[in-house]
Write an enzyme that holds these catalytic residues in place. Structure first.
Site, PDB file in Angstrom:
ATOM      1  N   ASP A  70       7.701  13.514  -3.605  1.00  0.00           N
ATOM      2  CA  ASP A  70       6.494  13.095  -2.906  1.00  0.00           C
ATOM      3  C   ASP A  70       5.871  12.032  -3.784  1.00  0.00           C
ATOM      4  OD1 ASP A  70       4.927  13.491  -0.481  1.00  0.00           O
ATOM      5  OD2 ASP A  70       3.297  13.951  -1.860  1.00  0.00           O
ATOM      6  N   TYR A 153       4.270  -0.188   0.264  1.00  0.00           N
ATOM      7  CA  TYR A 153       3.295  -1.112  -0.334  1.00  0.00           C
ATOM      8  C   TYR A 153       3.950  -2.137  -1.271  1.00  0.00           C
ATOM      9  CZ  TYR A 153       0.072   2.488   1.378  1.00  0.00           C
ATOM     10  OH  TYR A 153      -0.612   3.367   2.176  1.00  0.00           O
ATOM     11  N   LYS A 174      14.260  -2.891  -9.294  1.00  0.00           N
ATOM     12  CA  LYS A 174      13.177  -1.931  -9.042  1.00  0.00           C
ATOM     13  C   LYS A 174      13.474  -0.615  -9.766  1.00  0.00           C
ATOM     14  CE  LYS A 174      10.516   0.423  -5.428  1.00  0.00           C
ATOM     15  NZ  LYS A 174      10.320   0.728  -4.008  1.00  0.00           N
TER      16      LYS A 174
HETATM   17  P1  IMP Z   1       5.939  10.397   1.053  1.00  0.00           P
HETATM   18  O1  IMP Z   1       6.420  10.573  -0.371  1.00  0.00           O
HETATM   19  O2  IMP Z   1       7.025  10.652   2.041  1.00  0.00           O
HETATM   20  O3  IMP Z   1       4.682  11.138   1.311  1.00  0.00           O
HETATM   21  O4  IMP Z   1       5.626   8.866   1.272  1.00  0.00           O
HETATM   22  C1  IMP Z   1       5.019   8.155   0.291  1.00  0.00           C
HETATM   23  C2  IMP Z   1       4.413   6.879   0.811  1.00  0.00           C
HETATM   24  O5  IMP Z   1       3.900   6.229  -0.347  1.00  0.00           O
HETATM   25  C3  IMP Z   1       5.420   5.916   1.433  1.00  0.00           C
HETATM   26  O6  IMP Z   1       5.470   6.022   2.825  1.00  0.00           O
HETATM   27  C4  IMP Z   1       4.845   4.579   1.009  1.00  0.00           C
HETATM   28  O7  IMP Z   1       3.806   4.212   1.868  1.00  0.00           O
HETATM   29  C5  IMP Z   1       4.250   4.884  -0.359  1.00  0.00           C
HETATM   30  N1  IMP Z   1       5.256   4.672  -1.413  1.00  0.00           N
HETATM   31  C6  IMP Z   1       5.869   5.621  -2.197  1.00  0.00           C
HETATM   32  N2  IMP Z   1       6.745   5.050  -3.029  1.00  0.00           N
HETATM   33  C7  IMP Z   1       6.713   3.743  -2.758  1.00  0.00           C
HETATM   34  C8  IMP Z   1       7.436   2.636  -3.294  1.00  0.00           C
HETATM   35  O8  IMP Z   1       8.336   2.751  -4.150  1.00  0.00           O
HETATM   36  N3  IMP Z   1       7.099   1.455  -2.785  1.00  0.00           N
HETATM   37  C9  IMP Z   1       6.141   1.269  -1.841  1.00  0.00           C
HETATM   38  N4  IMP Z   1       5.472   2.267  -1.273  1.00  0.00           N
HETATM   39  C10 IMP Z   1       5.754   3.508  -1.747  1.00  0.00           C
END
Ligand code: IMP
Length: 195
Positions: A70, A153, A174
């Site tokens: 997450d 983002y 990255k």
């Molecule tokens: P989750 O971990 O599925 O709740 O999603 C995390 C959210 O954070 C993603 O949908 C992105 O909007 C943002 N996010 C997490 N990691 C990254 C990254 O490496 N790059 C850009 N956005 C990120």
């Protein structure tokens, strides 16, 4: 090869983590690889709580080891928002573009630099044991979109010490500096010791 399911349908995350586990004895299988459309409701208020929930939910279906993460963006001037709500910051079913525009709108009355960091909590779960690791990536939010790689983002996030946004970097670049790479490299090390 040791099969491990990565409890995500996010192709961006999945490509990054598969790249990190190349040249290891672990085969990473994503939910998309399995054709699994399970929607896991992220209703915990911590990264760790949500990551553990994803891993447990998918472990209960397949009964083989699972990794999950997450992650989110923590913006200083917005008191840590969007944080655990990063994925759906602009509302249910929003796009990455909607989230980026909302973020820039929220920041429009603040002076630059807009200091921010990405956080990632990675977990491994095999029905008995959780292994939990964390990573972060410090940087700032810029007001123009740059680059088309990555996801989320990335086009408006400039890591400290770099003149390129995360969306201008290849996966291998990255993976040298991201929050996810830090967390999963730590996890990988622990898994190599365990297996
Ligand atoms: P989750 O971990 O599925 O709740 O999603 C995390 C959210 O954070 C993603 O949908 C992105 O909007 C943002 N996010 C997490 N990691 C990254 C990254 O490496 N790059 C850009 N956005 C990120």
């Amino acid at each position: 090869m040791n099969k491990i399911i990565f409890a995500t349908s996010n192709e961006g995350k999945s490509k990054e983590v598969k790249h990190l586990f190349e040249k290891t004895d672990f085969a990473i299988i994503s939910l998309n690889d399995l054709g699994d459309k399970t929607e896991i409701i992220e209703d915990k208020n911590t990264f760790e709580g949500n990551a553990k929930k994803k891993a447990e939910t998918i472990y209960d279906v397949y009964k083989i080891p699972v990794i999950a993460d997450d992650s989110g963006l923590v913006v200083e001037q917005l008191d840590g928002k969007p944080g655990v709500h990063s994925a759906r910051y602009a509302g249910e079913n929003c796009t990455y573009d909607d989230n980026n525009k909302k973020l820039l709108d929220e920041l429009k009355d603040y002076s630059q630099p807009h200091k921010a960091k990405f956080h990632c909590t990675a977990v491994y779960y095999d029905g008995k044991e959780f292994i939990i690791t964390e990573g972060k990536c410090e940087g700032e939010i810029i007001r123009i979109f740059r680059g088309t790689k990555g996801f989320g983002y990335d086009p408006i996030f400039l890591p400290v010490g770099y003149d390129k946004t995360l969306a201008e970097l290849d996966i291998s670049e990255k993976n040298k500096l991201s929050h996810r790479a830090e967390a999963f490299n730590k996890l990988k090390k622990k898994l190599v010791e365990k297996y």
